[in-house]
Motif scaffolding. Structure first.
Motif, PDB file in Angstrom:
ATOM      1  N   VAL A 190       5.971 -13.606   0.340  1.00 30.56           N
ATOM      2  CA  VAL A 190       6.264 -14.128   1.789  1.00 30.56           C
ATOM      3  C   VAL A 190       7.866 -13.515   1.923  1.00 30.56           C
ATOM      4  CG1 VAL A 190       6.740 -15.992   3.371  1.00 30.56           C
ATOM      5  CG2 VAL A 190       4.640 -15.907   1.804  1.00 30.56           C
ATOM      6  N   GLY A 191       7.954 -12.834   2.958  1.00 36.54           N
ATOM      7  CA  GLY A 191       9.608 -12.271   3.032  1.00 36.54           C
ATOM      8  C   GLY A 191       9.871 -10.848   3.364  1.00 36.54           C
ATOM      9  N   PRO A 192       9.504 -10.103   2.649  1.00 32.24           N
ATOM     10  CA  PRO A 192       9.860  -8.692   2.846  1.00 32.24           C
ATOM     11  C   PRO A 192       9.263  -8.105   4.094  1.00 32.24           C
ATOM     12  CG  PRO A 192       8.326  -8.865   0.969  1.00 32.24           C
ATOM     13  CD  PRO A 192       8.670  -9.955   1.515  1.00 32.24           C
ATOM     14  N   SER A 193       9.775  -7.123   4.847  1.00 39.94           N
ATOM     15  CA  SER A 193       9.367  -6.352   5.714  1.00 39.94           C
ATOM     16  C   SER A 193       8.525  -5.412   5.519  1.00 39.94           C
ATOM     17  CB  SER A 193      10.552  -5.946   6.744  1.00 39.94           C
ATOM     18  OG  SER A 193      10.378  -4.585   7.336  1.00 39.94           O
ATOM     19  N   GLN A 194       7.519  -5.253   6.099  1.00 37.89           N
ATOM     20  CA  GLN A 194       6.687  -4.112   5.895  1.00 37.89           C
ATOM     21  C   GLN A 194       6.217  -3.281   7.194  1.00 37.89           C
ATOM     22  OE1 GLN A 194       4.555  -4.030   1.870  1.00 37.89           O
ATOM     23  NE2 GLN A 194       6.771  -3.712   2.154  1.00 37.89           N
ATOM     24  N   THR A 195       5.460  -2.031   6.881  1.00 37.23           N
ATOM     25  CA  THR A 195       5.377  -1.647   8.381  1.00 37.23           C
ATOM     26  C   THR A 195       4.529  -2.293   9.115  1.00 37.23           C
ATOM     27  OG1 THR A 195       3.689  -0.065   7.079  1.00 37.23           O
ATOM     28  CG2 THR A 195       5.807   0.816   7.548  1.00 37.23           C
ATOM     29  N   THR A 196       3.529  -2.975   8.740  1.00 40.69           N
ATOM     30  CA  THR A 196       2.842  -3.865   9.662  1.00 40.69           C
ATOM     31  C   THR A 196       3.428  -5.199   9.720  1.00 40.69           C
ATOM     32  OG1 THR A 196       1.226  -4.162   7.575  1.00 40.69           O
ATOM     33  CG2 THR A 196       0.456  -2.579   9.085  1.00 40.69           C
ATOM     34  N   TYR A 248       0.891  -1.101   0.148  1.00 39.55           N
ATOM     35  CA  TYR A 248       0.043   0.043   0.074  1.00 39.55           C
ATOM     36  C   TYR A 248       1.000   1.334  -0.108  1.00 39.55           C
ATOM     37  CZ  TYR A 248      -4.013  -2.609   1.320  1.00 39.55           C
ATOM     38  OH  TYR A 248      -5.170  -3.649   1.287  1.00 39.55           O
ATOM     39  N   GLY A 249       1.009   1.774  -1.244  1.00 39.81           N
ATOM     40  CA  GLY A 249       2.155   2.961  -1.230  1.00 39.81           C
ATOM     41  C   GLY A 249       1.447   4.225  -0.603  1.00 39.81           C
ATOM     42  N   MET A 250       0.395   4.563  -0.777  1.00 45.97           N
ATOM     43  CA  MET A 250      -0.159   5.820  -0.240  1.00 45.97           C
ATOM     44  C   MET A 250      -0.307   6.264   1.229  1.00 45.97           C
ATOM     45  SD  MET A 250      -2.923   8.162  -1.957  1.00 45.97           S
ATOM     46  CE  MET A 250      -2.054   8.808  -3.312  1.00 45.97           C
ATOM     47  N   THR A 251      -0.640   4.955   1.785  1.00 42.66           N
ATOM     48  CA  THR A 251      -1.130   4.884   3.143  1.00 42.66           C
ATOM     49  C   THR A 251       0.127   4.527   3.978  1.00 42.66           C
ATOM     50  OG1 THR A 251      -1.855   2.649   2.937  1.00 42.66           O
ATOM     51  CG2 THR A 251      -3.519   4.529   2.939  1.00 42.66           C
ATOM     52  N   GLY A 252       1.338   4.140   3.412  1.00 40.58           N
ATOM     53  CA  GLY A 252       2.354   3.966   4.379  1.00 40.58           C
ATOM     54  C   GLY A 252       2.984   2.774   4.299  1.00 40.58           C
ATOM     55  N   GLY A 253       2.937   1.970   3.438  1.00 48.58           N
ATOM     56  CA  GLY A 253       3.835   0.608   3.243  1.00 48.58           C
ATOM     57  C   GLY A 253       3.275  -0.490   4.042  1.00 48.58           C
ATOM     58  N   LEU A 310       8.692   2.943  -0.439  1.00 45.60           N
ATOM     59  CA  LEU A 310       8.430   2.040   0.607  1.00 45.60           C
ATOM     60  C   LEU A 310       8.874   0.603   0.575  1.00 45.60           C
ATOM     61  CD1 LEU A 310       4.884   3.740   0.977  1.00 45.60           C
ATOM     62  CD2 LEU A 310       6.640   3.726   2.624  1.00 45.60           C
ATOM     63  N   TYR A 311       8.338   0.015  -0.435  1.00 44.86           N
ATOM     64  CA  TYR A 311       8.717  -1.459  -0.519  1.00 44.86           C
ATOM     65  C   TYR A 311      10.293  -1.608  -0.844  1.00 44.86           C
ATOM     66  CZ  TYR A 311       8.620  -6.116  -2.241  1.00 44.86           C
ATOM     67  OH  TYR A 311       8.628  -7.683  -2.461  1.00 44.86           O
ATOM     68  N   SER A 312      11.048  -0.954  -1.685  1.00 48.51           N
ATOM     69  CA  SER A 312      12.134  -1.231  -2.189  1.00 48.51           C
ATOM     70  C   SER A 312      13.216  -0.582  -0.763  1.00 48.51           C
ATOM     71  CB  SER A 312      12.534  -0.584  -3.391  1.00 48.51           C
ATOM     72  OG  SER A 312      11.821  -1.110  -4.443  1.00 48.51           O
ATOM     73  N   ARG A 313      12.797   0.767  -0.581  1.00 44.12           N
ATOM     74  CA  ARG A 313      13.705   1.174   0.456  1.00 44.12           C
ATOM     75  C   ARG A 313      13.917   0.526   1.655  1.00 44.12           C
ATOM     76  NH1 ARG A 313      13.643   7.406   1.423  1.00 44.12           N
ATOM     77  NH2 ARG A 313      11.567   6.899   2.453  1.00 44.12           N
ATOM     78  N   ARG A 314      12.534   0.162   2.146  1.00 43.65           N
ATOM     79  CA  ARG A 314      12.344  -0.722   3.447  1.00 43.65           C
ATOM     80  C   ARG A 314      13.067  -2.037   3.283  1.00 43.65           C
ATOM     81  NH1 ARG A 314       9.265   0.087   7.795  1.00 43.65           N
ATOM     82  NH2 ARG A 314       9.082  -1.817   9.193  1.00 43.65           N
ATOM     83  N   ASN A 315      13.062  -2.622   2.118  1.00 45.87           N
ATOM     84  CA  ASN A 315      13.884  -3.936   2.235  1.00 45.87           C
ATOM     85  C   ASN A 315      15.255  -3.904   1.250  1.00 45.87           C
ATOM     86  OD1 ASN A 315      11.610  -5.804   3.134  1.00 45.87           O
ATOM     87  ND2 ASN A 315      10.557  -4.567   1.398  1.00 45.87           N
ATOM     88  N   ARG A 316      15.662  -2.709   1.281  1.00 49.84           N
ATOM     89  CA  ARG A 316      17.080  -2.408   0.737  1.00 49.84           C
ATOM     90  C   ARG A 316      17.206  -3.050  -0.457  1.00 49.84           C
ATOM     91  NH1 ARG A 316      19.551  -0.093   4.700  1.00 49.84           N
ATOM     92  NH2 ARG A 316      18.810  -0.711   7.130  1.00 49.84           N
ATOM     93  N   LEU A 317      16.167  -2.867  -1.610  1.00 45.05           N
ATOM     94  CA  LEU A 317      16.157  -3.288  -2.841  1.00 45.05           C
ATOM     95  C   LEU A 317      16.789  -2.406  -3.956  1.00 45.05           C
ATOM     96  CD1 LEU A 317      12.955  -5.175  -2.811  1.00 45.05           C
ATOM     97  CD2 LEU A 317      15.387  -6.202  -2.396  1.00 45.05           C
ATOM     98  N   GLY A 318      17.387  -1.262  -3.551  1.00 50.36           N
ATOM     99  CA  GLY A 318      17.585  -0.200  -4.303  1.00 50.36           C
ATOM    100  C   GLY A 318      16.601   0.741  -4.665  1.00 50.36           C
TER     101      GLY A 318
END
Lengths: 300, 98
Positions: free
Chosen positions: A155-161, A142-147, A221-229
């Motif tokens: 399954v795998g990546p970290s997200q805010t929730t 969810y991009g607009m509401t904050g990841g 949100l998705y890439s930066r939080r999971n260090r994907l560049g």
């Protein structure tokens, strides 16, 4: 160093050159608010290209979107457009289509809007084979509401929730659409611009429930939080790990975290649309007393 | 010497609206002939915008325009510009009448 900008205003003005996507955009709203590296603008480019190639009367094309980053597309496109409440893009589009059967209605929304909040509507519109084209820009979050975790987050990546990594099984959207009865199912990434534009063009000409999934990076949100560049690193990942497999079994096109992405046109079949079924059924039941609805003014 | 060296002319060019570029580098990384690069200057928002340091390599294929998420760049073939020039030539310029 060569620092001369390539922009040649004289040449551009002299020959009336213009970016091919500009006629499709509301100029007063540009620049848009999407982050640097976000792929939604690229899908808009492809959609504009498809509209140009289709040669459709733009007065007969409407675009409906829900809430979210992708939901802003309806506000930026210079077509008849509506920005609905969260998840309700498909019900609104259904009403629009049934009130104006000659109109080509495009639903342009994100994965969270279409398959989480509006998941039920998506399933039933596909089941009824409502004559809509649904473009789902899938950025795994969810991009607009904050990841937050979206139904498509692998399954795998970290997200805010899910700060310790997501463990929920994600949706396989082409399989969902196929199982519910969509007549055209394709998946392309933002890297495959030409193929995406072609799929959108085919979708504009296809009658019935068309589902096109466009994978897009979410660098903020998705890439930066999971260090994907950055966004471009995600595009390079799409380039390396995507496999074109047209006509693949949609059961096998699920996506693992940074794993292989199967892209292509998976389903292309014909089924009677909701209006066709209604006309046929009531024609049988009522005979001559029934006037078929919405068959004469279709846009072909 | 420079007289003898044949100057290779490109087949097309790109136009950049530098003020709306956000420096995502899609056009730079996916240009088929690698003829686009970042500028050293910044635009008003502080992003490096693309420039065309090797115009002789540009084919005007407009793939950068298809990739650009900010609608800031597009490519044109000189062939198409020439066509426009020829199409526009026979028409006399009509001055604007009140």
């Amino acid at each position: 160093m060569n620092e001369l900008p390539s922009f040649d205003a004289n040449l551009e003005q002299e020959f009336g050159l213009i970016n091919p996507v500009m006629p499709y955009l509301r100029q007063d709203r540009i620049p848009h608010i999407w982050c640097p590296g976000c792929g939604i603008g690229t899908t808009v480019n492809c959609f504009a290209r498809a509209l140009t190639d289709s040669g459709m009367d733009l007065d007969k094309v409407a675009i409906v979107s829900g809430i979210g980053c992708t939901g802003r597309v309806a506000g930026y496109m210079n077509l008849d457009s509506f920005h609905t409440t969260h998840g309700r893009a498909i019900p609104f589009a259904t009403g629009l289509k049934l009130a104006n059967p000659g109109m080509k209605v495009v639903v342009y929304s994100g994965d969270g809007d279409l398959t989480a909040i509006g998941g039920n509507h998506f399933v039933h519109a596909a089941r009824r084979n409502m004559d809509l084209m649904v473009v789902c820009v899938n950025n795994f979050t969810y991009g607009m509401t904050g990841g937050q975790v979206a139904p498509t987050t692998p399954v795998g990546p970290s997200q805010t929730t899910m700060p310790y990594g997501n463990f929920e099984n994600p949706f396989n959207l082409p399989f969902l659409a196929d199982a519910c009865g969509a007549v055209y199912v394709a998946r392309w990434t933002v890297y495959h611009v030409k193929q995406l534009a072609k799929a959108l063009l085919e979708g504009l000409h296809k009658k019935g429930f068309v589902f096109i999934e466009a994978m897009s990076p979410c660098p903020t949100l998705y890439s930066r939080r999971n260090r994907l560049g950055d966004g471009v690193d995600q595009l390079k990942y799409y380039k390396e790990k995507s496999v074109i497999r047209n006509g693949a079994d949609t059961k096998e096109v699920g996506i693992a975290y940074q794993g292989e992405i199967v892209v292509g046109k998976f389903v292309d079949r014909d089924r009677p649309t909701w209006l066709d079924s209604m006309n046929e059924h009531y024609g049988k039941v009522f005979g001559d007393r029934f006037t078929p609805y919405g068959v004469t003014d279709g846009q072909e | 010497m420079s007289e003898a060296t044949p100057v290779k002319k490109g087949k097309g060019t790109v136009f950049v609206r530098m003020e709306i570029c956000k420096g995502c580098s899609f056009c730079i990384d996916f240009c088929p002939t690698h003829c686009i690069e970042f500028s050293r200057e910044f635009n008003a928002k502080g992003y490096h915008f693309p420039v065309l340091p090797r115009p002789e390599d540009c084919t005007g294929c407009d793939l950068c325009g298809l990739y650009c998420p900010d609608f800031a760049i597009y490519g044109v073939k000189f062939k198409d510009i020439e066509k426009r020039r020829q199409a526009a030539a026979p028409e006399p310029l009509v001055p604007a009448q009140p």
